[in-house]
Design an enzyme around this catalytic site. Structure first.
Site, PDB file in Angstrom:
ATOM      1  N   VAL A   1      64.906  30.554  41.411  1.00  0.00           N
ATOM      2  CA  VAL A   1      64.395  29.985  42.658  1.00  0.00           C
ATOM      3  C   VAL A   1      65.342  30.318  43.810  1.00  0.00           C
ATOM      4  O   VAL A   1      64.916  30.769  44.874  1.00  0.00           O
ATOM      5  CB  VAL A   1      64.189  28.458  42.502  1.00  0.00           C
TER       6      VAL A   1
ATOM      7  N   THR B   1      63.149  21.333  41.367  1.00  0.00           N
ATOM      8  CA  THR B   1      62.226  20.225  41.096  1.00  0.00           C
ATOM      9  C   THR B   1      63.047  18.974  40.819  1.00  0.00           C
ATOM     10  O   THR B   1      63.834  18.942  39.881  1.00  0.00           O
ATOM     11  CB  THR B   1      61.354  20.585  39.886  1.00  0.00           C
TER      12      THR B   1
ATOM     13  N   PHE C   1      56.770  26.828  44.332  1.00  0.00           N
ATOM     14  CA  PHE C   1      55.709  26.948  43.328  1.00  0.00           C
ATOM     15  C   PHE C   1      55.674  28.314  42.669  1.00  0.00           C
ATOM     16  O   PHE C   1      54.705  28.666  42.002  1.00  0.00           O
ATOM     17  CB  PHE C   1      54.347  26.641  43.970  1.00  0.00           C
TER      18      PHE C   1
ATOM     19  N   ARG D   1      56.073  31.526  40.270  1.00  0.00           N
ATOM     20  CA  ARG D   1      56.086  31.727  38.818  1.00  0.00           C
ATOM     21  C   ARG D   1      57.065  32.835  38.485  1.00  0.00           C
ATOM     22  O   ARG D   1      57.171  33.813  39.236  1.00  0.00           O
ATOM     23  CB  ARG D   1      54.701  32.177  38.319  1.00  0.00           C
ATOM     24  N   GLU D   2      57.751  32.696  37.371  1.00  0.00           N
ATOM     25  CA  GLU D   2      58.606  33.792  36.931  1.00  0.00           C
ATOM     26  C   GLU D   2      57.733  35.006  36.652  1.00  0.00           C
ATOM     27  O   GLU D   2      56.609  34.871  36.179  1.00  0.00           O
ATOM     28  CB  GLU D   2      59.353  33.404  35.659  1.00  0.00           C
TER      29      GLU D   2
ATOM     30  N   LYS E   1      55.038  18.504  43.422  1.00  0.00           N
ATOM     31  CA  LYS E   1      55.510  19.490  42.452  1.00  0.00           C
ATOM     32  C   LYS E   1      55.257  19.035  41.017  1.00  0.00           C
ATOM     33  O   LYS E   1      54.736  19.778  40.181  1.00  0.00           O
ATOM     34  CB  LYS E   1      57.005  19.750  42.689  1.00  0.00           C
TER      35      LYS E   1
ATOM     36  N   CYS F   1      60.036  25.433  33.115  1.00  0.00           N
ATOM     37  CA  CYS F   1      59.527  24.421  34.053  1.00  0.00           C
ATOM     38  C   CYS F   1      58.547  23.432  33.440  1.00  0.00           C
ATOM     39  O   CYS F   1      58.775  22.226  33.493  1.00  0.00           O
ATOM     40  CB  CYS F   1      58.854  25.125  35.227  1.00  0.00           C
TER      41      CYS F   1
ATOM     42  N   ARG G   1      63.936  30.701  27.683  1.00  0.00           N
ATOM     43  CA  ARG G   1      64.073  29.246  27.725  1.00  0.00           C
ATOM     44  C   ARG G   1      62.761  28.562  27.343  1.00  0.00           C
ATOM     45  O   ARG G   1      61.718  28.836  27.906  1.00  0.00           O
ATOM     46  CB  ARG G   1      64.503  28.788  29.135  1.00  0.00           C
TER      47      ARG G   1
HETATM   48  C1  UGA Z   1      55.330  27.383  36.437  1.00  0.00           C
HETATM   49  C2  UGA Z   1      54.229  27.183  37.497  1.00  0.00           C
HETATM   50  O1  UGA Z   1      53.121  28.020  37.214  1.00  0.00           O
HETATM   51  C3  UGA Z   1      54.763  27.525  38.890  1.00  0.00           C
HETATM   52  O2  UGA Z   1      53.779  27.234  39.870  1.00  0.00           O
HETATM   53  C4  UGA Z   1      55.998  26.665  39.159  1.00  0.00           C
HETATM   54  O3  UGA Z   1      56.574  26.974  40.422  1.00  0.00           O
HETATM   55  C5  UGA Z   1      57.035  26.935  38.080  1.00  0.00           C
HETATM   56  O4  UGA Z   1      56.474  26.610  36.791  1.00  0.00           O
HETATM   57  C6  UGA Z   1      58.220  26.066  38.384  1.00  0.00           C
HETATM   58  O5  UGA Z   1      58.099  24.843  38.297  1.00  0.00           O
HETATM   59  O6  UGA Z   1      59.257  26.592  38.814  1.00  0.00           O
HETATM   60  P1  UGA Z   1      56.384  29.523  35.186  1.00  0.00           P
HETATM   61  O7  UGA Z   1      57.211  28.550  34.413  1.00  0.00           O
HETATM   62  O8  UGA Z   1      57.046  30.718  35.767  1.00  0.00           O
HETATM   63  O9  UGA Z   1      55.653  28.775  36.419  1.00  0.00           O
HETATM   64  O10 UGA Z   1      55.266  30.028  34.197  1.00  0.00           O
HETATM   65  P2  UGA Z   1      53.679  30.016  34.155  1.00  0.00           P
HETATM   66  O11 UGA Z   1      53.140  31.312  34.592  1.00  0.00           O
HETATM   67  O12 UGA Z   1      53.143  28.795  34.788  1.00  0.00           O
HETATM   68  O13 UGA Z   1      53.463  29.902  32.575  1.00  0.00           O
HETATM   69  C7  UGA Z   1      53.863  28.724  31.877  1.00  0.00           C
HETATM   70  C8  UGA Z   1      53.454  28.814  30.421  1.00  0.00           C
HETATM   71  O14 UGA Z   1      52.050  28.704  30.292  1.00  0.00           O
HETATM   72  C9  UGA Z   1      53.836  30.114  29.740  1.00  0.00           C
HETATM   73  O15 UGA Z   1      54.300  29.837  28.429  1.00  0.00           O
HETATM   74  C10 UGA Z   1      52.536  30.895  29.719  1.00  0.00           C
HETATM   75  O16 UGA Z   1      52.455  31.834  28.710  1.00  0.00           O
HETATM   76  C11 UGA Z   1      51.546  29.775  29.518  1.00  0.00           C
HETATM   77  N1  UGA Z   1      50.172  30.103  30.004  1.00  0.00           N
HETATM   78  C12 UGA Z   1      49.942  30.332  31.321  1.00  0.00           C
HETATM   79  C13 UGA Z   1      49.130  30.157  29.084  1.00  0.00           C
HETATM   80  O17 UGA Z   1      49.321  29.939  27.866  1.00  0.00           O
HETATM   81  N2  UGA Z   1      47.871  30.450  29.538  1.00  0.00           N
HETATM   82  C14 UGA Z   1      47.607  30.673  30.860  1.00  0.00           C
HETATM   83  O18 UGA Z   1      46.415  30.913  31.199  1.00  0.00           O
HETATM   84  C15 UGA Z   1      48.676  30.623  31.764  1.00  0.00           C
END
Ligand code: UGA
Length: 439
Positions: free
Chosen positions: A14, A124, A150, A152-153, A202, A258, A326
């Site tokens: 971030v 957060t 918000f 995403r990685e 958030k 997250c 992580r």
């Molecule tokens: C998440 C949120 O999407 C961001 O908006 C937020 O800013 C971030 O946390 C944070 O709090 O900093 P992130 O952790 O980068 O982002 O990852 P996501 O893309 O949200 O994926 C989270 C998990 O859900 C992963 O394990 C991913 O594989 C899984 N996922 C995601 C699914 O299984 N299916 C989906 O359709 C989408």
């Protein structure tokens, strides 16, 4: 646009993205970290995290003289108009967010902050933190604001520069507006609120996303039991604009740095005020069950017992496009497989194969991972896995089952190669019968 002098404390996902992107918007940014070696690397433009476009933005910012890196928060804040706190807020005892790093920065800088500056939490933090930091600062001339991030990685830069919304909360309207103005060039919808509401946005958003995924994973399980196909079901649901197509892909469970930590923290916060957030508890429990369900699929694919079974593992990161391990559901499933006695050979395009992992042998490519495997399990949706030479995979494997926990592969391509596909929320696809040769 006003060019502001900004300090960013913490250069993780971030912080570094915030610093580099704000510099690209024209602001003058100083980023601070406590890790001397990291600061030295960043000064040379070397970025450790795998994040498309970030290294380029860092290099551009440095070259333009708008982005600098210093050791320690104290060295960054002296003439800052806005100070962003982007230090980790990990899961502490009992699931609550651990604010030690944020508070230690406040203690370090409280006497150094210039009059009139705004301290902004971007990490957060639990609802009420801005108020608590205001009390710790004890400076009438310095405002505190919450500006949750918000991104995403894996798409951090893109998300930062094309946000769905900007949220800024402060009990000082003027401070909130000054922080919101930093992003004016992005033209995003902006929500200005009190600090507690911005902090709540958030958590409420991340918990909702987690709930959406647990729901979809449960729907997928039910599809299997009822003979429906989850891909068609989610497509049909997603056209409803109130639902949307995004975040409807079933998988081995949600993870990362997250969602697990924020869902636990929200549950803690709710418990603390006597609110029984059963919906959120069920969301978290369903996620643990999802991992166990993926293990059961692999167990079944190798004939009922994982003891001594060789399993090829495709992907260990928590999602594709990142090298972040992580709270990775992929890693969790792999560890559960190893705990049941499976012999794992794993490949992940984002992870250095020389890294030591207990119970998992990392190898240099997907074909090495699947060699002699009784079953292969895909756990992370790296695009490169779709394009594997399945005939070669079939030749290398000892068995024929591929468990696709992300529904990422083309079942027909596997079937043609003589493999069986076992996805989530869909009937298995078995090897195609060989086409009889003429004559
Ligand atoms: C998440 C949120 O999407 C961001 O908006 C937020 O800013 C971030 O946390 C944070 O709090 O900093 P992130 O952790 O980068 O982002 O990852 P996501 O893309 O949200 O994926 C989270 C998990 O859900 C992963 O394990 C991913 O594989 C899984 N996922 C995601 C699914 O299984 N299916 C989906 O359709 C989408």
């Amino acid at each position: 646009m006003f060019v502001r002098r900004i300090a960013v404390v913490g250069t993780g996902y971030v912080g570094l993205t915030t610093g580099a992107c704000l510099a690209s918007l024209g602001h003058r940014v100083v980023c601070a970290d406590v890790d001397r070696a990291k600061v030295t690397r960043l000064r040379a433009g070397r970025v450790d995290i795998l994040e498309p476009g970030l290294a380029e933005l860092v290099a551009e910012g440095i070259a333009a003289g708008r982005l600098r890196f210093v050791l320690g928060a104290a060295a960054a804040v002296a003439d800052a108009e806005v100070v962003f706190l982007c230090v980790p807020t990990p899961m502490g005892a009992g699931g609550a967010a651990d604010l030690a790093a944020v508070e230690s920065v406040i203690h370090e800088v409280r006497g150094l902050l210039p009059e009139g500056c705004v301290v902004v939490t971007k990490s957060t933090v639990p609802v009420g933190t801005a108020a608590r930091l205001g009390a710790l600062l004890d400076r009438d001339d310095v405002a505190v604001a919450s500006n949750p991030e918000f991104l995403r990685e894996g798409s951090a830069v893109q998300d930062f520069l094309n946000p769905d919304r900007i949220v800024v909360g402060s009990d000082s309207q003027d401070a909130a507006e000054r922080v919101a103005a930093l992003y004016a060039r992005l033209g995003a919808p902006t929500v200005i609120s009190d600090a507690a509401s911005a902090e709540m946005v958030k958590y409420a958003a991340n918990c909702f996303l987690a709930m959406k995924l647990s729901y979809v994973n449960a729907v997928a399980e039910l599809c299997e039991l009822l003979g429906a196909n989850v891909a068609d079901v989610t497509e049909g649901m997603g056209y409803d604009r109130r639902i949307g197509q995004a975040f409807l892909a079933p998988g081995p469970g949600w993870g990362g740095s997250c969602l697990p930590k924020d869902t636990s923290a929200m549950l803690q916060v709710a418990d603390a005020v006597g609110f029984d957030f059963g919906l959120l508890r069920a969301t978290i429990d369903a996620n643990a069950r999802q991992r166990a369900r993926m293990v059961a699929k692999v167990r079944e694919a190798v004939g009922g017992s994982l003891v001594g079974a060789r399993v090829g593992v495709l992907g260990v990161t928590f999602k594709a496009g990142t090298n972040d391990l992580r709270d990775s559901p992929a890693l969790a499933v792999a560890e559960l497989l190893a705990a049941e006695g499976a012999e794992l050979h794993a490949y992940d395009p984002g992870v250095d194969p020389t890294v030591e992992m207990s119970g998992i042998n990392l190898v240099e490519d997907a074909y090495q991972a699947v060699r002699d495997a009784a079953a292969t399990v895909l756990l992370t949706e790296w695009p490169v896995f779709r394009g594997l030479d399945w005939a070669r995979v079939a030749e290398l494997m000892a068995g024929d089952a591929v468990v696709d926990t992300r529904n990422h592969l083309d079942p027909e391509a596997l079937s043609r190669a003589g493999l069986s596909w076992h996805g989530v929320g869909a009937a298995p696809v078995h090897p195609a019968a060989p086409v009889p040769t003429a004559g």
